[in-house]
Design a protein around this motif. Structure first.
Motif, PDB file in Angstrom:
ATOM      1  N   UNK A  79      -2.934  -5.471   1.084  1.00  0.00           N
ATOM      2  CA  UNK A  79      -2.905  -6.905   0.748  1.00  0.00           C
ATOM      3  C   UNK A  79      -1.507  -7.367   0.124  1.00  0.00           C
ATOM      4  N   UNK A  80      -1.185  -6.609   0.039  1.00  0.00           N
ATOM      5  CA  UNK A  80       0.731  -6.480  -0.574  1.00  0.00           C
ATOM      6  C   UNK A  80       1.467  -7.213   0.585  1.00  0.00           C
ATOM      7  N   UNK A  81       1.220  -6.878   1.617  1.00  0.00           N
ATOM      8  CA  UNK A  81       2.318  -6.818   2.930  1.00  0.00           C
ATOM      9  C   UNK A  81       1.623  -8.646   3.373  1.00  0.00           C
ATOM     10  N   UNK A  82       0.756  -9.217   2.852  1.00  0.00           N
ATOM     11  CA  UNK A  82       0.040 -10.401   3.139  1.00  0.00           C
ATOM     12  C   UNK A  82       1.025 -11.302   2.574  1.00  0.00           C
ATOM     13  N   UNK A  83       1.941 -10.727   1.864  1.00  0.00           N
ATOM     14  CA  UNK A  83       2.693 -11.074   1.123  1.00  0.00           C
ATOM     15  C   UNK A  83       3.820 -12.856   1.325  1.00  0.00           C
ATOM     16  N   UNK A  84       4.537 -11.259   1.761  1.00  0.00           N
ATOM     17  CA  UNK A  84       5.526 -11.442   3.298  1.00  0.00           C
ATOM     18  C   UNK A  84       5.114 -12.046   4.519  1.00  0.00           C
ATOM     19  N   UNK A  85       6.627 -13.229   4.747  1.00  0.00           N
ATOM     20  CA  UNK A  85       5.528 -13.618   6.228  1.00  0.00           C
ATOM     21  C   UNK A  85       6.360 -12.842   7.678  1.00  0.00           C
ATOM     22  N   UNK A  86       5.850 -11.877   8.418  1.00  0.00           N
ATOM     23  CA  UNK A  86       6.537 -11.280   9.187  1.00  0.00           C
ATOM     24  C   UNK A  86       6.097  -9.671   8.775  1.00  0.00           C
ATOM     25  N   UNK A  87       5.750  -8.770   7.589  1.00  0.00           N
ATOM     26  CA  UNK A  87       5.767  -8.516   7.543  1.00  0.00           C
ATOM     27  C   UNK A  87       4.482  -7.517   7.966  1.00  0.00           C
ATOM     28  N   UNK A  88       4.722  -6.330   8.431  1.00  0.00           N
ATOM     29  CA  UNK A  88       3.838  -5.185   9.412  1.00  0.00           C
ATOM     30  C   UNK A  88       3.513  -3.540   8.308  1.00  0.00           C
ATOM     31  N   UNK A  89       2.772  -2.831   8.583  1.00  0.00           N
ATOM     32  CA  UNK A  89       2.684  -1.432   8.117  1.00  0.00           C
ATOM     33  C   UNK A  89       3.763  -1.150   9.704  1.00  0.00           C
ATOM     34  N   UNK A  90       4.915  -0.080   8.896  1.00  0.00           N
ATOM     35  CA  UNK A  90       5.471  -0.096  10.147  1.00  0.00           C
ATOM     36  C   UNK A  90       5.836   1.755  10.402  1.00  0.00           C
ATOM     37  N   UNK A  91       5.097   2.260   9.716  1.00  0.00           N
ATOM     38  CA  UNK A  91       4.868   3.835   9.626  1.00  0.00           C
ATOM     39  C   UNK A  91       3.976   4.617   9.289  1.00  0.00           C
ATOM     40  N   UNK A  92       3.273   5.797   9.345  1.00  0.00           N
ATOM     41  CA  UNK A  92       2.185   5.990   8.080  1.00  0.00           C
ATOM     42  C   UNK A  92       2.137   7.872   8.672  1.00  0.00           C
ATOM     43  N   UNK A  93       2.549   8.482   7.279  1.00  0.00           N
ATOM     44  CA  UNK A  93       2.265   9.698   7.511  1.00  0.00           C
ATOM     45  C   UNK A  93       1.588  10.371   6.650  1.00  0.00           C
ATOM     46  N   UNK A  94       1.223  11.711   6.783  1.00  0.00           N
ATOM     47  CA  UNK A  94      -0.514  12.307   6.215  1.00  0.00           C
ATOM     48  C   UNK A  94       1.511  13.491   5.733  1.00  0.00           C
TER      49      UNK A  94
END
Length: 108
Positions: A79-94
């Motif tokens: 939801x936090x990313x929804x606040x920014x136009x064009x924001x994407x989940x760029x990567x994920x690590x474990x």
């Protein structure tokens, strides 16, 4: 598969992410040029700061066994990313089995 779900009262802090720990291909949406570039951002910053009446408190973190591995993200809503136009989940690590903590803060 590993799933994290967080629900906040106002919905602005909601998170629903499923990670495929067997998928080691990082996300590439044109944000990072290489896995090494993305990995530089896979973790907390080495310092955090807090204002104080007499100055600023500086706290240094420590960590060992820090080996982030890229993971696939077949589904997500942040939801936090929804606040920014064009924001994407760029990567994920474990990461796992990390000895992580904070040194005592110093007033500067």
């Amino acid at each position: 598969m590993l799933r994290f779900t967080v629900r906040s009262r106002d919905g602005q802090g909601d998170l629903d992410v499923t990670a495929d720990l067997g998928e080691r291909e990082p996300l590439w949406d044109g944000v990072f040029a290489t896995p090494a570039d993305a990995r530089r951002f896979a973790g907390p910053l080495p310092y955090t700061f807090s204002p104080d009446e007499e100055g600023i408190v500086v706290v240094k973190a420590f960590r060992s066994s820090w080996r982030p591995e890229p993971v696939g993200i077949p589904r997500h809503h942040v939801a936090f990313l929804d606040r920014f136009d064009g924001a994407v989940l760029a990567n994920a690590f474990h990461v796992s089995d990390v000895d992580y903590g904070w040194h005592r803060g110093e007033l500067r």
